[in-house]
Design an enzyme around this catalytic site. Structure first.
Site, PDB file in Angstrom:
ATOM      1  N   ASP A 145       0.785  -0.794   0.334  1.00 10.92           N
ATOM      2  CA  ASP A 145      -0.108  -0.269  -0.410  1.00 10.92           C
ATOM      3  C   ASP A 145       0.762   1.077  -0.008  1.00 10.92           C
ATOM      4  O   ASP A 145       1.971   1.214   0.156  1.00 10.92           O
ATOM      5  CB  ASP A 145      -1.026  -0.106   1.625  1.00 10.92           C
ATOM      6  N   GLU A 178       1.309  -0.020  -4.743  1.00  6.75           N
ATOM      7  CA  GLU A 178      -0.021   1.176  -4.822  1.00  6.75           C
ATOM      8  C   GLU A 178       0.839   2.101  -5.366  1.00  6.75           C
ATOM      9  O   GLU A 178       1.204   2.750  -3.972  1.00  6.75           O
ATOM     10  CB  GLU A 178      -1.229   0.923  -3.895  1.00  6.75           C
TER      11      GLU A 178
END
Length: 351
Positions: free
Chosen positions: A66, A95
């Protein structure tokens, strides 16, 4: 508490100030998420060993990392290097939520960065293509609007080390539902899903997309992440059995089921080359192909049928081929012309 400024461009910006660069990586994401000091050798080693332990213990095949660029970038390089050294067939997906491919491409393994930074992360989420797809589908067609934005975004693939290893998607837990973002237009939804499942890259689909789940157009995590219908006693709607689904939901589910089952043996999609043609008359056409199979995808946003002259595609399409239209199952002769239905999508399997 000092929060991040979210200025992800500072990582590469030759003109960035040190104070902005430091605040981006050292500032906390939010006040309830304290940053760990990944520059401390013992803590860095612990985090790396902990990741390896989880891969081994849970028999993982991949990790989605993330908010990728917010961590210390030297730590990220070593963390990914050590994992990939232990598990060469593993995949890590970063990400980096940016519509700018210059920013996303920096973090993928194999990229020759101007500042010498070396990444070992094999894949990144393709936010630039996601944003371009939504805009292309929603905008009116013009010389500089509509399909042309998606066509030109794909042409930026030359800056990626491996664009075929990017993860493409139609939405996720942080975005509004695609069916809602497309104004609940089932024809545009068909284009989006067909594009996702035939384009280069590794497709990712958020649960519920297969039955066209809806949400507000603005971010609302609770409603975006609503329960999937079915699976519990007393559920009036059950998407596993089809009970209670309305016609649009059944149509969406059938589309996804058909394309995914076909895709299992579609080698041209798995590992084939890609050639696309500049948008024309509200249509966008591209090919996936290898020695065994050719797939032609045509999407028409016009409110009337469009007839294409197949001579334009002779560079890749042999004359007189016969194709199976995957979504409908119909047989189509590819002779001189091809008529694409109004607001229609054709996925043609040519063998």
């Amino acid at each position: 508490f000092i929060g991040t400024n979210h200025s992800r461009s500072t990582v590469q910006d030759p003109y960035a100030s040190k104070i902005d660069s430091a605040q981006f990586t050292d500032g906390w994401f939010v006040d309830s998420m304290p940053d760990l000091n990944q520059r401390h050798p013992l803590l860095a080693t612990y985090l790396i060993q902990n990741s390896i332990w989880w891969v081994e213990y849970a028999n993982l095949s991949g990790i989605r990392e993330d908010t990728y660029s917010y961590a210390d970038k030297q730590f990220l390089s070593e963390w990914a290097r050590r994992i990939m050294l232990e598990y060469p067939q593993f995949n890590i997906v970063g990400e980096e939520w940016s519509p700018n491919p210059l920013i996303v491409s920096y973090w993928q393994a194999g990229k020759q960065n101007k500042d010498g930074y070396v990444s070992h992360t094999p894949a990144m989420l393709d936010f630039p293509l996601y944003d371009a797809m939504l805009k292309a589908l929603n905008d009116d067609e013009s010389w500089n609007g509509g399909w042309i934005g998606l066509y030109e975004m794909l042409s930026n693939d030359h800056i990626y080390a491996n664009p075929f290893n990017l993860v493409t998607f139609e939405g996720n837990h942080d975005t509004a539902r695609i069916f809602s973002l497309l104004n609940e237009d089932i024809n545009l939804y068909r284009m989006a899903i067909s594009y996702l499942l035939t384009m280069r890259g590794i497709p990712q689909m958020f649960y519920g997309t297969e039955i066209a789940m809806q949400s507000p157009k603005f971010r609302d995590d609770g409603k975006v992440r609503a329960d999937f219908p079915g699976g519990w006693a007393g559920d009036k709607v059950n998407a596993f059995t089809g009970q209670g689904l309305h016609a649009t939901q059944k149509s969406a589910q059938q589309l996804v089921k058909t394309l995914l089952n076909w895709r299992k043996t579609a080698t041209a999609i798995h590992s084939g080359k890609l050639m696309h043609f500049a948008p024309e008359n509200g249509t966008y056409t591209y090919f996936r192909y290898n020695d065994k199979q050719m797939v032609m995808v045509v999407m028409n946003k016009q409110s009337e049928p469009v007839t294409l002259d197949l001579v334009r595609f002779s560079e890749v399409l042999p004359h007189g081929k016969t194709a199976t239209e995957v979504i409908s199952g119909k047989t189509i002769k590819l002779d001189k012309q091809l008529t694409v239905p109004a607001r229609g999508t054709l996925v043609l399997d040519i063998r």
